[in-house]
Design an enzyme around this catalytic site. Structure first.
Site, PDB file in Angstrom:
ATOM      1  N   ASP A   1      25.636  21.514  20.544  1.00 41.97           N
ATOM      2  CA  ASP A   1      24.186  21.514  20.680  1.00 41.97           C
ATOM      3  C   ASP A   1      23.567  21.054  19.360  1.00 41.97           C
ATOM      4  OD1 ASP A   1      22.068  23.191  22.763  1.00 41.97           O
ATOM      5  OD2 ASP A   1      21.336  22.648  20.755  1.00 41.97           O
TER       6      ASP A   1
ATOM      7  N   HIS B   1      24.087  22.029  32.926  1.00 40.36           N
ATOM      8  CA  HIS B   1      24.900  22.313  31.736  1.00 40.36           C
ATOM      9  C   HIS B   1      25.044  23.812  31.564  1.00 40.36           C
ATOM     10  CE1 HIS B   1      20.668  22.051  30.431  1.00 40.36           C
ATOM     11  NE2 HIS B   1      20.954  22.972  29.514  1.00 40.36           N
TER      12      HIS B   1
END
Ligand code: DGP
Length: 115
Positions: A32, A101
């Site tokens: 991320d 996700h």
């Protein structure tokens, strides 16, 4: 099946760079950009479907691939004993990218309930 305007489809196509940490036939894992824990990896299906529950209904093998790769990522990052999978579904639940996700979070104590 990809969407030209989808951020994660563009990451998958390497049009946007990412720190890739794992891949299988049906799923991709990358860190991320704004990590909330020492381990913060996003695992996405290669097929474009907006949410994970929808993916499970339309492409169950891809949903399984996402969870399988999430576990692998946690083990590879050394957090396999204690990690959290987060799946935000809908804007009011915190979803900002509408390509399915899961967040793999670990490496620090994780409070409950989440905010
Ligand atoms: P969510 O809010 O649950 O839809 O999660 C989307 C995540 O995507 C969020 O934690 C930030 C991350 N993100 C947004 N843009 C990028 C990017 O360009 N690269 C990477 N690696 N992550 C991104």
């Amino acid at each position: 099946m990809t969407e030209k305007s989808c951020l994660f489809c563009r990451i998958m196509a390497a049009e946007i760079s990412s720190d890739k940490v794992g891949e299988s036939d049906d799923a991709l894992a990358f860190r991320d950009v704004d990590p909330k824990a020492p381990t913060h990896v996003l695992v996405i299906p290669k097929v474009h479907v907006p949410t994970l529950p929808e993916l499970a209904a339309s492409h169950p093998e891809a949903a399984l691939a996402v969870l399988t790769l999430a576990r692998q990522v946690a083990e590879d990052d050394g957090v396999g004993d204690a990690y959290r999978l987060v799946c935000n579904n809908g804007a009011d639940a915190g979803q900002s990218v509408f390509h399915a996700h899961v967040h793999v979070l670990g490496g620090r104590p994780l409070a409950w309930p989440p905010g």
